[in-house]
Each structure stands twice: as C-alpha cells, then as structure tokens.
Design an enzyme around this catalytic site. Sequence first.
Site, PDB file in Angstrom:
ATOM      1  N   GLU A 135      38.126  40.367 -33.589  1.00 26.33           N
ATOM      2  CA  GLU A 135      38.098  41.811 -33.361  1.00 26.33           C
ATOM      3  C   GLU A 135      38.389  42.581 -34.652  1.00 26.33           C
ATOM      4  O   GLU A 135      37.687  43.531 -34.991  1.00 26.33           O
ATOM      5  CB  GLU A 135      39.141  42.192 -32.297  1.00 26.33           C
ATOM      6  CG  GLU A 135      38.708  41.931 -30.872  1.00 26.33           C
ATOM      7  CD  GLU A 135      37.703  42.953 -30.385  1.00 26.33           C
ATOM      8  OE1 GLU A 135      37.362  43.868 -31.134  1.00 26.33           O
ATOM      9  OE2 GLU A 135      37.251  42.821 -29.238  1.00 26.33           O
ATOM     10  N   SER A 136      39.454  42.203 -35.353  1.00 26.67           N
ATOM     11  CA  SER A 136      39.938  43.035 -36.454  1.00 26.67           C
ATOM     12  C   SER A 136      40.334  42.251 -37.698  1.00 26.67           C
ATOM     13  O   SER A 136      40.821  42.844 -38.659  1.00 26.67           O
ATOM     14  CB  SER A 136      41.169  43.820 -35.982  1.00 26.67           C
ATOM     15  OG  SER A 136      42.204  42.911 -35.611  1.00 26.67           O
TER      16      SER A 136
END
Length: 555
Positions: A182-183
């Site tokens: 995701e990040s």
Amino acid sequence: MVMKKILLLGGILMFIFSGTLSAQEDERQKIVMPRMKSLEITDINEGTFVAAPAGSYSGKQQGSFKGPDENLDDFFSEKMDSLDDTWYAKQAFHEDSLGDAAQLYPKNLPDSVYIKRLQDMQEVVDLSYNNVVKNFIVLYTERRRDQVEMMLGLAEYYFPMFEQTLDKYEMPLDLKYLPVIESALNPTARSRMGATGLWQFMFGTARQMGLEITSFVDERRDPVASTDAAVRYFQSLYNRYGNWHLAIAAYNCGPGNVNRAIRRAGGTKNYWEIYYRLPRETRGYVPAYIAAAYVMKYHKEHNLYPRLPDFELQTDTVMVNDFLHFDQLAATLDIDKEQLRSLNPMYRRDVVPAKKDKPLPVVLPNETIMDFIDAENEVFAHERKKFFPDNQLVEPTSRSASYYTPADIDGKAKVLYTVQSGDNVGFISEWFNVRASDLRYWNNISRNLIRAGQKLLIYVPEDQKEKYERINSMTFAQKQASIGKSASGSSRSSAKKQEPIDPNFIYHTVRSGDTLWEIARNYPGISSDDIVRLNNLRNENDLDIGQKLKIKRKS
C-alpha cells in the site's frame, strides 16, 4: 501531564502497547480460517494457474483458464520511490554504512524454488504462484533491493503493532504485509488519487471508519488509529466475501468494482477467474501482496537484511492540552522542524490543535522530553500572539500552501448531486459554494472528468441542506440564476455594478481559459490571493469571460 512510551525509527512511529488486551465482545462474529495444505502445481510456462491451494479447484477446473501474465511493476515502483523522500531514508543512514554485500544475490531462480518456499509458508491467505507473482518477487529481490531493506527495517517496528491489532479483532496476522504494497511502510505516503497514510485510506472510507480528518489533523497518517480502522474495514470485507483474495482486492478498488467483476465472470468468486475484469492496478494487488509476504519471509535467502540506523532513536509522547506550533518547539528546544513533522505525521499544518477537553499527543526525541517538561511554560508562551492571536486557532486560508488541505466537514450535511449534461466541476462548485478542489477530493475526480448521471457527494452547511438539495431539480438557467449569473455564464450583478476606471490600478479583461494563477503570472509581484482580495472574489473559480479585474500597479 500523561506520558506514554513509544519506539520510533527515523520518524516512523511504532506504539508499544502495554498491558493485556480487553476481552473480545461475546457478540463479535469470529472468522474461521482454514490453514493451507498441499499445493497443486501445473506448468507455468504455458501460462496456466499454478500453486493453487489444494481443494480450491477440482481436477476439471485445474488448467481450465489461463493464468495471468503481465507486468504491473509501475504501480508499486512509484510507492517504493516515495520512501526515498522520507526523513527516515535521508537521516537514518550514512552513505558509507550500506556496505557492498548487497551486490551479491541469487538471480534467475527456477520456479520450483519459489513454489516450494510458498508451499512451506503456511499462511491463512492463499499464496498462489504465477508469472505476475514472479514478476513482483523479482522486483523486490533484484530491482528494488535498497527500498526493500529499508522496509525490512521499518517492519521490525511496525509489524508487532499490526499483529497486535489484527489479533485484537481475530484477523489473520498475514494481513500485516498489506501496508508494504500500500505505502512501502511510509505513513505520509499519498497517491495521485488522494489515498493517504500507511493503509492508503481515501477520504470517504476514512470518515466512514471513524478517522478524524480536519484542516489540522489527518488520522490516516496516524499509525495506530489508521491500523485499527484498516483492520475493522478488512473484517467487514471478509464478512462480505468469505474470501481473502476478494477482500484484499475490494480494499484496493472498492466492493463495487469487485462485485461487477464477479457478475461479468458469471458469478464465480475465484479471484484468478475475475482477474482481467478488475481495474489494472487492482489486478496487481494480490500478486504484489503474495510477493511481499514472500520477501518478508525469505529475505535472507536473497541476501536482503533490515537496514537499521547507525544510532538508537527512542521517543516519548507527551499529551498537551493547548494549541502548540512546531515552530514554538523548534525554537525553544533546538529541534529540527522536519524531524518534528516526521515524528508527528498526523498534524497537517505544523499545529497541534489540542484543547483542555481534547488533549493530543506530541512525539519528541527521548533526549528532548525532559527539556520540554522543564521549559513547558516557555514553549507555549514563545511568540504565542504570532501563532495564536487572541489565543485562537486560525484557520488556514492561503492557497499557496505546499499541500492541499480539504475543507473541514465536521457539522456539515451530505448532499448527493446528479451530474447533468453540460455540467462541469467549476459550475457545480459554484452552485454549492464549495471549492473545486474539495469537490474533486470528496469524489475522487481526476482531471475534472465527470459524466452525466454520476452521483457526486457534496458537504454543505446543515441548516442549508434543503436549499442545496433543490438544485437537483433546477434547470441550468435556474442554477446559474441562483448565483447571480445568466445561462451564458456572465454575472448580471457584476455587469450592473461595473466600477469606474481607477488610474491607480491596471485592469485585466478575463478571457476564455484564464485562471487566477495564470493571470497573476503576468503581473510580477502579484499573487492570486491579491487578486481575490482586491476584487472581492468568492473563490478562485469566481471568474467570468469579459470581467475586468483590478491589478495593483507596481510602485
């Protein structure tokens, strides 16, 4: 003053929870998750699906559809690149501390090695293997080794927190790998579509899950609050689908897209059978997850090791109950403001908007805590009138801020507007008296593209909800009349009240396509804010073709 111990590495927060967790509520639905058993293997060279968990498909299904084979590295490479710009990456290591060992690592491993290792992992989420999964494993283990080693270092701090929250809600601990894709474990990561934080929450979903997002605070960037919200959201998605691959896909693209893909595929809930009916980024989401789980487990086999800083950095948290600006802390405690921002990523404007009835945490280096306690009165008093005139929190109004801050929607009512043929973002934002940037943000609008029939969510004052709901039933001419303009877009009121020419000003005639930013560029020393104030414009979209704008002459 209450203090709570935390560990932090390079500005990335990791809260260490103390004490025992409270017992789960009796009525909470438990999720029963069978463990993986043996794997059925077919030939990857023919593009068929391989490494499916035993029992997932019958013999007839095996090989009945082609496995995915495409390269989706571009989406996830961008997320890993964002890690390079963090305080962690810039400050935690010296250039000469990385060593040369990373240059030696295995390449071109046979598929049988990856398959055997995935078989041995025994995770709740099915770890399938195909060419797309292989591409992501190669991305992590060969092409993005520096970023992976930083993520391994961050994982030592984040994963215990993720696991504790997952355990709290009786969810599989495997989901701790999701923030890797995701990040890249960057709590300040922000996508082009506005998804923010470790778990990349969009604005609407974050609000739905109870996260606070105001002009000053964004809990999507708070590791503890966002993790709790993400786990609760995953729980609801699994309860809906009963399938972890589909739940993971729905987290990325929303249940609506997954439901449409299932329907178009004839109702099957096999992720790999609906694969090509999903948005392109989502297609890579589950394979990237499997590859992230693999590399976090087998990083040593690829000569990848966690990169930890060459110094120990521990932090404490102090709870404050009054407004506090980062500049006050930096000036009185001799601490770098960029470090404060990294330690406190949830505060968007360098301001901690704490109050007596709502204390908020401030994270500081361990060696600074006692200095803060000793000089607390001095810290809060430092240039207080400058930062908080009349001891009030000043709402940010400048459009020249380095990052976008959405409007505060606390106390606002939701109105749904159905886009009509001929509408555009500028018209709609004027009719509802909101910023175009907020309208785009609330509805994930990219490049101002909207379509007739689309439903837009708009936040309006609670006491004016009925007024704005009536806009749906108005004609275009009536909508324009409601803001004092004709159907052609010109302002009747401005035409009637044309001000006389003043020799102290230059007059700019607005032409088609003009924006305030472009107009200001033509007049050195003049900003778009100057033009707004001088001409009493309501917002940056309050322009009409033929309108004359006053520009102050240079002295």
